[in-house]
Write an enzyme that holds these catalytic residues in place. Structure first.
Site, mmCIF file in Angstrom:
data_model
loop_
_atom_site.group_PDB
_atom_site.id
_atom_site.type_symbol
_atom_site.label_atom_id
_atom_site.label_comp_id
_atom_site.label_asym_id
_atom_site.label_seq_id
_atom_site.Cartn_x
_atom_site.Cartn_y
_atom_site.Cartn_z
ATOM 1 N N THR A 15 37.863 35.644 25.702
ATOM 2 C CA THR A 15 37.075 35.369 24.654
ATOM 3 C C THR A 15 36.273 36.525 24.301
ATOM 4 O OG1 THR A 15 35.570 34.708 26.334
ATOM 5 C CG2 THR A 15 36.865 32.901 25.292
ATOM 6 N N TYR A 157 29.285 42.851 43.913
ATOM 7 C CA TYR A 157 30.275 43.094 42.897
ATOM 8 C C TYR A 157 31.336 43.951 43.284
ATOM 9 C CZ TYR A 157 32.526 44.603 38.617
ATOM 10 O OH TYR A 157 33.528 44.763 37.546
HETATM 11 P P1 NDP Z 1 32.945 40.174 29.191
HETATM 12 O O1 NDP Z 1 31.818 39.764 29.801
HETATM 13 O O2 NDP Z 1 33.050 40.939 27.866
HETATM 14 O O3 NDP Z 1 34.343 39.597 29.169
HETATM 15 C C1 NDP Z 1 34.640 38.731 30.598
HETATM 16 C C2 NDP Z 1 35.419 37.778 30.129
HETATM 17 O O4 NDP Z 1 35.526 37.074 31.352
HETATM 18 C C3 NDP Z 1 34.932 36.664 29.169
HETATM 19 O O5 NDP Z 1 36.243 36.450 28.286
HETATM 20 C C4 NDP Z 1 34.671 35.304 29.648
HETATM 21 O O6 NDP Z 1 34.985 34.191 29.221
HETATM 22 C C5 NDP Z 1 35.583 35.322 31.141
HETATM 23 N N1 NDP Z 1 34.863 34.715 32.196
HETATM 24 C C6 NDP Z 1 33.975 35.132 32.804
HETATM 25 N N2 NDP Z 1 33.764 33.937 33.709
HETATM 26 C C7 NDP Z 1 34.942 33.199 33.645
HETATM 27 C C8 NDP Z 1 35.061 31.774 34.233
HETATM 28 N N3 NDP Z 1 34.320 31.579 35.227
HETATM 29 N N4 NDP Z 1 36.134 31.203 33.910
HETATM 30 C C9 NDP Z 1 36.909 31.795 32.761
HETATM 31 N N5 NDP Z 1 36.663 32.887 32.330
HETATM 32 C C10 NDP Z 1 35.760 33.462 32.442
HETATM 33 O O7 NDP Z 1 33.306 41.765 30.048
HETATM 34 P P2 NDP Z 1 34.446 42.696 30.051
HETATM 35 O O8 NDP Z 1 35.394 42.284 29.197
HETATM 36 O O9 NDP Z 1 34.074 43.907 30.392
HETATM 37 O O10 NDP Z 1 35.094 42.145 31.644
HETATM 38 C C11 NDP Z 1 36.416 41.853 31.684
HETATM 39 C C12 NDP Z 1 36.772 42.470 33.293
HETATM 40 O O11 NDP Z 1 36.668 43.789 33.259
HETATM 41 C C13 NDP Z 1 35.922 41.658 34.343
HETATM 42 O O12 NDP Z 1 37.114 41.548 35.377
HETATM 43 C C14 NDP Z 1 35.204 43.063 34.798
HETATM 44 O O13 NDP Z 1 34.841 42.955 36.091
HETATM 45 C C15 NDP Z 1 36.295 44.061 34.341
HETATM 46 N N6 NDP Z 1 35.700 45.596 34.436
HETATM 47 C C16 NDP Z 1 34.718 45.516 33.326
HETATM 48 C C17 NDP Z 1 34.213 46.923 33.091
HETATM 49 C C18 NDP Z 1 33.086 47.319 32.023
HETATM 50 O O14 NDP Z 1 32.370 48.380 32.211
HETATM 51 N N7 NDP Z 1 32.866 46.434 30.912
HETATM 52 C C19 NDP Z 1 34.520 48.086 33.997
HETATM 53 C C20 NDP Z 1 35.475 47.827 35.012
HETATM 54 C C21 NDP Z 1 36.013 46.453 35.087
HETATM 55 P P3 NDP Z 1 33.990 32.861 28.978
HETATM 56 O O15 NDP Z 1 32.637 33.365 29.194
HETATM 57 O O16 NDP Z 1 34.309 32.529 27.608
HETATM 58 O O17 NDP Z 1 34.348 32.000 29.925
HETATM 59 C C1 8X3 Z 2 32.411 47.413 35.873
HETATM 60 C C2 8X3 Z 2 31.724 48.656 35.671
HETATM 61 O O1 8X3 Z 2 30.030 50.655 36.472
HETATM 62 O O2 8X3 Z 2 29.635 48.354 37.225
HETATM 63 O O3 8X3 Z 2 33.347 47.575 36.741
HETATM 64 O O4 8X3 Z 2 31.335 49.475 38.257
HETATM 65 S S1 8X3 Z 2 30.637 49.281 37.059
#
Ligand code: NDP
Ligand code: 8X3
Length: 258
Positions: A15, A157
């Site tokens: 999403t 985390y």
């Molecule tokens: P966003 O918040 O933009 O997206 C997170 C997504 O996870 C949303 O689509 C949300 O959908 C979904 N989600 C969260 N909780 C649930 C749940 N309980 N059930 C189903 N879906 C869920 O963050 P990112 O795109 O940045 O994050 C995506 C992944 O990347 C994560 O695992 C994050 O830890 C990882 N990550 C992110 C980094 C960053 O700097 N952004 C760096 C390293 C890793 P909805 O709310 O509609 O359920």
């Molecule tokens: C998401 C990025 O900087 O919080 O995994 O590790 S950071």
């Protein structure tokens, strides 16, 4: 591609952020995509966008990865033509809060552990038996620099992402006899809704995270996914760390604030 058939990819957390970019990229490359998340409206919008842009099929599944019964029902109820998932992208995840352990909020800890660790396991548990039976499949786990490194106040985390690192290694071992590839992609700072969620809707605080340096964008990680899925059958990219040039570790970012 299968003979006369498109491959199927299921992306959790489609999403927003990385999951949305990955879904769009895989659709562009000819995959039929199953997009999942909790926000039904966002799924419907993405479904329309994919249908307009690309000649592939798209299916939305609205469920919470933390609730095993929801995960099981959504996957088991898939129409027959969608059941043979070729690529699973375990992307749904979040950070909540930024506190030292002695001030940690239990509810925040539960949300992170339940989503990032148990949710990833639940989805994998339900989808992988079909891959095992077919001796074919590719599981891509979205880890993080936080799974390679630890930074103060984000320890829970980081622990969940270290768990993803361990699960990725272990899955590779358990799935070895079944020809299933397991890839972990570990991004550094990517500007998405991630920090907005971590700071519980505080946009100004979220913006601070990305101020003064060039962060990654979601398409950079979609590009990494595109690379790993396009390798020949005998090549598995096991682990990929993708960082902004200005970030050296979980907590060391070179910022130039004017
Ligand atoms: P966003 O918040 O933009 O997206 C997170 C997504 O996870 C949303 O689509 C949300 O959908 C979904 N989600 C969260 N909780 C649930 C749940 N309980 N059930 C189903 N879906 C869920 O963050 P990112 O795109 O940045 O994050 C995506 C992944 O990347 C994560 O695992 C994050 O830890 C990882 N990550 C992110 C980094 C960053 O700097 N952004 C760096 C390293 C890793 P909805 O709310 O509609 O359920
Ligand atoms: C998401 C990025 O900087 O919080 O995994 O590790 S950071």
């Amino acid at each position: 591609m299968k003979k006369n058939m498109r491959k199927i990819a299921l992306i959790t957390g489609a999403t927003s952020g990385l999951g949305k970019a990955i879904a769009l990229r895989l659709a562009k490359e000819g995959y039929n995509v199953i997009i999942t998340g909790r926000r039904r409206g966002h799924l419907e919008e993405l479904e329309k966008e994919i249908e307009i842009k690309y000649e592939v099929k798209v299916l939305s599944l609205c469920f919470d990865v933390r609730v095993y019964d929801e995960v099981e029902k959504a996957i088991n109820d898939l129409p027959e033509e969608w059941k043979d998932i070729d690529v699973l992208v375990n992307n749904a995840g979040l950070a909540v809060g930024l506190d030292p352990i002695h001030k940690g909020v239990l509810e925040d800890w539960e949300r992170m552990i339940d989503t990032n660790v148990k949710g990833l396991l639940y989805v994998t548990r339900v989808i992988s038996p079909s891959m095992v039976a077919r001796k074919s499949g590719h599981i891509i786990n979205i880890g993080s620099i936080a799974g390679k490194d630890v930074y103060p106040n984000g320890v829970v985390y980081c622990a969940t992402k270290h768990a993803v690192d361990a699960l990725s290694k272990g899955m590779r071992m358990d799935f070895l006899p079944y020809n299933i590839k397991v890839t972990q992609i570990c991004p550094g700072a990517v500007e998405t809704e991630f920090s907005l969620v971590r700071f519980k809707g505080d946009q100004a605080r979220a913006d601070q995270v990305y101020a003064g340096f060039e962060n990654l964008v979601a398409d950079d990680i979609a590009e990494a996914v595109s690379y790993v899925v396009s390798q020949p059958a005998h090549v598995d990219i096991q682990d990929m760390l993708v960082m902004p040039t200005a970030q050296a570790s979980g907590s060391l970012v070179h910022k130039e604030i004017k």
